[in-house]
Design a protein around this motif. Structure first.
Motif, PDB file in Angstrom:
ATOM      1  N   PRO A 150       6.372 -28.427 -20.780  1.00 37.95           N
ATOM      2  CA  PRO A 150       5.294 -29.107 -21.484  1.00 37.95           C
ATOM      3  C   PRO A 150       3.970 -29.041 -20.706  1.00 37.95           C
ATOM      4  N   TYR A 151       2.905 -28.723 -21.421  1.00 36.65           N
ATOM      5  CA  TYR A 151       1.563 -28.678 -20.850  1.00 36.65           C
ATOM      6  C   TYR A 151       0.731 -29.752 -21.548  1.00 36.65           C
ATOM      7  N   GLN A 152       0.143 -30.629 -20.745  1.00 37.62           N
ATOM      8  CA  GLN A 152      -0.672 -31.698 -21.313  1.00 37.62           C
ATOM      9  C   GLN A 152      -2.124 -31.478 -20.936  1.00 37.62           C
ATOM     10  N   ALA A 153      -2.999 -31.474 -21.947  1.00 36.77           N
ATOM     11  CA  ALA A 153      -4.438 -31.412 -21.717  1.00 36.77           C
ATOM     12  C   ALA A 153      -4.983 -32.825 -21.859  1.00 36.77           C
ATOM     13  N   PHE A 154      -5.840 -33.191 -20.931  1.00 37.18           N
ATOM     14  CA  PHE A 154      -6.440 -34.516 -20.934  1.00 37.18           C
ATOM     15  C   PHE A 154      -7.934 -34.342 -20.740  1.00 37.18           C
ATOM     16  N   VAL A 155      -8.740 -34.949 -21.582  1.00 38.67           N
ATOM     17  CA  VAL A 155     -10.193 -34.904 -21.430  1.00 38.67           C
ATOM     18  C   VAL A 155     -10.717 -36.318 -21.249  1.00 38.67           C
ATOM     19  N   LEU A 156     -11.714 -36.420 -20.398  1.00 36.04           N
ATOM     20  CA  LEU A 156     -12.319 -37.717 -20.099  1.00 36.04           C
ATOM     21  C   LEU A 156     -13.814 -37.529 -19.917  1.00 36.04           C
ATOM     22  N   ASN A 157     -14.580 -38.316 -20.652  1.00 37.99           N
ATOM     23  CA  ASN A 157     -16.025 -38.346 -20.490  1.00 37.99           C
ATOM     24  C   ASN A 157     -16.472 -39.785 -20.704  1.00 37.99           C
ATOM     25  N   PRO A 158     -16.576 -40.553 -19.604  1.00 39.46           N
ATOM     26  CA  PRO A 158     -16.924 -41.973 -19.736  1.00 39.46           C
ATOM     27  C   PRO A 158     -18.270 -42.213 -20.429  1.00 39.46           C
ATOM     28  N   LYS A 159     -19.268 -41.357 -20.180  1.00 41.15           N
ATOM     29  CA  LYS A 159     -20.581 -41.554 -20.800  1.00 41.15           C
ATOM     30  C   LYS A 159     -20.495 -41.453 -22.319  1.00 41.15           C
ATOM     31  N   ALA A 160     -19.658 -40.556 -22.805  1.00 41.32           N
ATOM     32  CA  ALA A 160     -19.492 -40.384 -24.252  1.00 41.32           C
ATOM     33  C   ALA A 160     -18.372 -41.257 -24.801  1.00 41.32           C
ATOM     34  N   GLN A 161     -17.788 -42.092 -23.963  1.00 45.54           N
ATOM     35  CA  GLN A 161     -16.649 -42.931 -24.334  1.00 45.54           C
ATOM     36  C   GLN A 161     -15.548 -42.098 -24.984  1.00 45.54           C
ATOM     37  N   LEU A 162     -15.220 -41.017 -24.310  1.00 45.62           N
ATOM     38  CA  LEU A 162     -14.229 -40.083 -24.837  1.00 45.62           C
ATOM     39  C   LEU A 162     -13.061 -39.970 -23.872  1.00 45.62           C
ATOM     40  N   ARG A 163     -11.868 -40.143 -24.432  1.00 45.06           N
ATOM     41  CA  ARG A 163     -10.630 -39.992 -23.673  1.00 45.06           C
ATOM     42  C   ARG A 163      -9.556 -39.570 -24.662  1.00 45.06           C
ATOM     43  N   ALA A 164      -8.980 -38.382 -24.460  1.00 45.44           N
ATOM     44  CA  ALA A 164      -7.970 -37.888 -25.399  1.00 45.44           C
ATOM     45  C   ALA A 164      -7.006 -36.966 -24.674  1.00 45.44           C
ATOM     46  N   SER A 165      -5.800 -36.839 -25.222  1.00 44.37           N
ATOM     47  CA  SER A 165      -4.810 -35.933 -24.624  1.00 44.37           C
ATOM     48  C   SER A 165      -3.910 -35.370 -25.708  1.00 44.37           C
ATOM     49  N   CYS A 166      -3.266 -34.261 -25.375  1.00 42.05           N
ATOM     50  CA  CYS A 166      -2.333 -33.609 -26.288  1.00 42.05           C
ATOM     51  C   CYS A 166      -1.349 -32.788 -25.463  1.00 42.05           C
ATOM     52  N   THR A 167      -0.107 -32.707 -25.918  1.00 38.70           N
ATOM     53  CA  THR A 167       0.929 -31.978 -25.185  1.00 38.70           C
ATOM     54  C   THR A 167       1.526 -30.895 -26.071  1.00 38.70           C
TER      55      THR A 167
END
Length: 167
Positions: free
Chosen positions: A120-137
């Motif tokens: 399994p490969y999990q991608a995680f993105v984080l951008n506090p300024k844009a209030q963005l946090r998401a992941s997918c496997t």
């Protein structure tokens, strides 16, 4: 309100890969499985449900099945790739498509995959300024090149010669 909930449930059922909703109202989607032959390159792609520039944030792709403290396949932060925490087995084998990040797409290419790359490969993105946090496997399945193909070719040649002599 009920139609929004129904639409979300339908989307979750058909979106493919496992994704985790996070803050900011964005969701990542990805294929549930990707199958590739050993030695071939593979492209892992994770998409936000709507365009959002990810180039100013952090993008991390990890192997969640490995029992190691540093399970980083590829790390992008501060507008560039960071090879320091990357696992040795992925060094000089991964390429992140930076222009895709500006469209909300994480595209990671892994060259010359090995059987040990399965998992399994999990991608995680984080951008506090844009209030963005998401992941997918997504699950990568690496198979061996069929060892019986030369035997099948030989049988086909013999069969062709047999048919040629009949006519």
């Amino acid at each position: 309100m009920i139609w929004t909930l129904v639409t979300l449930l339908i989307f979750l059922q058909f979106a493919g890969g496992k994704f985790t909703p996070h803050s900011g109202g964005y969701h990542f989607s990805c294929p549930e499985n990707i199958t590739v032959l050993e030695g071939d390159p593979v492209t892992l792609q994770y998409r936000l449900d709507r365009p959002k520039d990810l180039s100013a944030g952090t993008v991390e792709v990890t192997r969640s099945d490995l029992n190691v403290s540093d399970n980083v396949v590829h790390l992008y932060r501060s507008r560039g790739d960071d090879p320091v925490p990357q696992m040795a087995q992925y060094r000089k084998r991964t390429t992140l498509d930076h222009p895709d990040l500006m469209r909300g797409i994480v595209t990671l290419q892994i060259s010359s995959v090995n059987l040990s790359d399965s998992g399994p490969y999990q991608a995680f993105v984080l951008n506090p300024k844009a209030q963005l946090r998401a992941s997918c496997t997504t699950e990568l399945i690496v198979g061996k090149h069929a060892e019986f193909i030369p035997a099948i070719s030989f049988i086909f040649i013999i069969f062709s010669l047999f048919l040629f002599h009949l006519f």
